[in-house]
Scaffold this active site. Structure first.
Site, mmCIF file in Angstrom:
data_model
loop_
_atom_site.group_PDB
_atom_site.id
_atom_site.type_symbol
_atom_site.label_atom_id
_atom_site.label_comp_id
_atom_site.label_asym_id
_atom_site.label_seq_id
_atom_site.Cartn_x
_atom_site.Cartn_y
_atom_site.Cartn_z
ATOM 1 N N GLN A 1 0.875 -1.199 0.000
ATOM 2 C CA GLN A 1 0.000 0.000 0.000
ATOM 3 C C GLN A 1 0.892 1.222 0.000
ATOM 4 O OE1 GLN A 1 -0.303 2.012 3.153
ATOM 5 N NE2 GLN A 1 -1.241 3.593 1.872
ATOM 6 N N THR B 1 -3.193 4.593 -1.944
ATOM 7 C CA THR B 1 -4.289 5.128 -1.121
ATOM 8 C C THR B 1 -4.559 6.569 -1.537
ATOM 9 O OG1 THR B 1 -3.852 3.621 0.696
ATOM 10 C CG2 THR B 1 -4.988 5.674 1.248
ATOM 11 N N TYR C 1 1.391 5.243 0.434
ATOM 12 C CA TYR C 1 1.091 6.653 0.686
ATOM 13 C C TYR C 1 2.069 7.416 -0.187
ATOM 14 C CZ TYR C 1 -2.058 5.933 4.658
ATOM 15 O OH TYR C 1 -3.124 5.598 5.457
#
Ligand SMILES: Cc1cc2nc3c(=O)[nH]c(=O)nc-3n(C[C@H](O)[C@H](O)[C@H](O)COP(=O)(O)O)c2cc1C
Length: 409
Positions: free
Chosen positions: A178, A206, A180
């Site tokens: 994931q 995200t 950022y």
């Protein structure tokens, strides 16, 4: 000051009982799933002493609460502002009912799904959650080991407390990363390259954390924690990066913000051009953006409100799912998360067209309660409940689920 567990717990309970958030902050005794009277029975019962004693995933939550100091517990519990969305994520499941079909020989049930060419035994995905060592010293490594027996897909957070290499090793299979993306393209590019080198086939970007947030429950619980946050959490972006294993070796020159308020479709396209990994967008909540994802060549979507931790929109993801499925028309992969706690919740989403379902807090309850065996048991309960929900629906393979199996009240 040394950490006095009993004092911390006393203060946490005192705060909880006085808090106006208590009826809807996601605590087990207030959850809509607890059948009437059971809450009173539970209050009298002892906490479970071992994972095998758990009857449902909620049984882990009070043990988590006992073990984890208030500030860290608050980080896990918290939604945003008045926590309308936190409530909605759970309450919305009551608006949908299953339409079970009979006499369909369900003596064998195949729960498996395929995501980007990889077969998983169930559609139950371990969502990325940051800083798991705040809940248990083994953190994300314990989560990986707990996810192994059920061969679950695990998605690792950028801000995990263990590195993507370490967690991949513990999981014993490729995981997803994931991202950022931060405010700085060059940092995003390096993080993606690192994940690709570690063998991740997919990066989930995200897209729903672009501004600050007021996590009121978290802020209040920090105040009843006798430890000083600043003793461990030093201010400044460099200090933060230093503590994050996934940032090891990343050149953070020019990095001003770990959030991505400047991210747009062009940023995502540029990032896509730097990698062979599949790209999934996490945090899509409208049919319009889902259609844009398709037209921009994105490979998948995670319908998510970040477990009610992005904006307090008040809209549950199970309510969003139909318009996203409609907009994507089966062209890209659709995963959904936020508020899933029961096999029947998962069955409803699969019938409504999801390809997989993510869970966050439940495995964190298991982690904080018992470490790896707690995570493993939470996931086992979800698998068992989903298998029963499939069989009772008269569904032998996940692809047999259709929207006809679910209706809105
Ligand atoms: C404590 C906590 C930390 C989280 N950290 C991240 C994160 O680092 N990156 C991310 O994309 N989502 C993060 N999430 C959101 C989860 O990936 C997921 O969307 C959410 O937990 C699903 O809702 P649920 O907790 O109700 O199951 C976090 C959620 C929680 C509860």
């Amino acid at each position: 000051m040394p950490f006095d567990r009993f004092e911390q717990r006393r203060r946490l309970l005192q705060w909880l009982s006085a808090s106006p958030l208590f009826p809807y902050a996601g605590f087990a005794s207030a959850a809509p799933d607890i059948p009437s009277k059971l809450a009173e029975l539970e209050a009298a019962a002892d906490l479970i002493a071992k994972p095998e004693d758990a009857i449902n995933v909620f049984d882990f939550e009070p043990v988590f609460r006992k073990n984890v100091p208030p500030a860290h517990a608050g980080y896990m519990y918290s939604g945003i502002d008045g926590e309308m969305t936190l409530k909605a994520n759970r309450a919305a499941f009551e608006k949908y009912y299953l339409r079970p079909r009979r006499l369909n020989d369900v003596s064998k049930v195949d729960m498996s799904v395929e995501l980007f060419g990889v077969k998983y035994p169930t559609p139950i995905v371990v969502c990325p959650t940051g800083g798991n060592k705040a809940f248990h010293p083994e953190g994300e490594v314990a989560v990986a080991r707990g996810a192994k027996p059920g061969n679950h897909l695990q998605i690792l957070s950028t801000v995990a407390s263990s590195s993507v290499e370490e967690v991949t090793k513990a999981r014993g299979a490729p995981i997803w990363f994931q991202l950022y993306a931060t405010s700085t393209f060059n940092v995003a590019r390096q993080l993606v390259a690192k994940a690709e080198r570690a063998g991740c086939p997919v990066v989930a970007i995200t897209v729903d954390r672009v501004a600050g947030r007021n996590q009121e429950a978290f802020e209040r619980l920090k105040r009843v924690d006798s430890r000083k946050c600043a003793d461990c959490h030093k201010p400044g972006i460099e200090e933060r990066a230093k503590k994050l294993p996934n940032y090891a070796g990343i050149d953070i020159a020019g990095l001003t913000n770990m959030l991505s308020s400047n991210m747009d479709w062009d940023f995502v396209k540029r990032l896509r051009d730097t990698t062979k990994m599949k790209i999934v967008l996490k945090g899509i909540l409208t049919g319009e953006d889902a259609a844009l994802a398709v037209s921009n060549g994105i490979d998948g979507i995670i319908v998510s409100n970040h477990g009610a931790r992005s904006e307090d929109s008040g809209r549950a993801t199970i309510d969003v799912l139909p318009e996203v499925v409609e907009a994507t028309k089966g062209k890209i992969t659709v995963i959904v998360d936020s508020g899933f706690r029961r096999g029947t919740d998962i069955a409803k989403a699969m019938a409504m067209g999801a390809n997989a379902v993510g869970v966050g807090r439940p495995y964190l309850w298991g982690l904080g309660a018992f470490g790896e065996p707690g995570v493993a048991k939470v996931l086992e309960i979800l698998r068992t409940e989903f298998r029963v929900a499939m069989a009772q629906s008269g569904v032998r393979a996940v692809k047999e689920f259709t929207p006809a199996f679910v209706r809105r009240v």
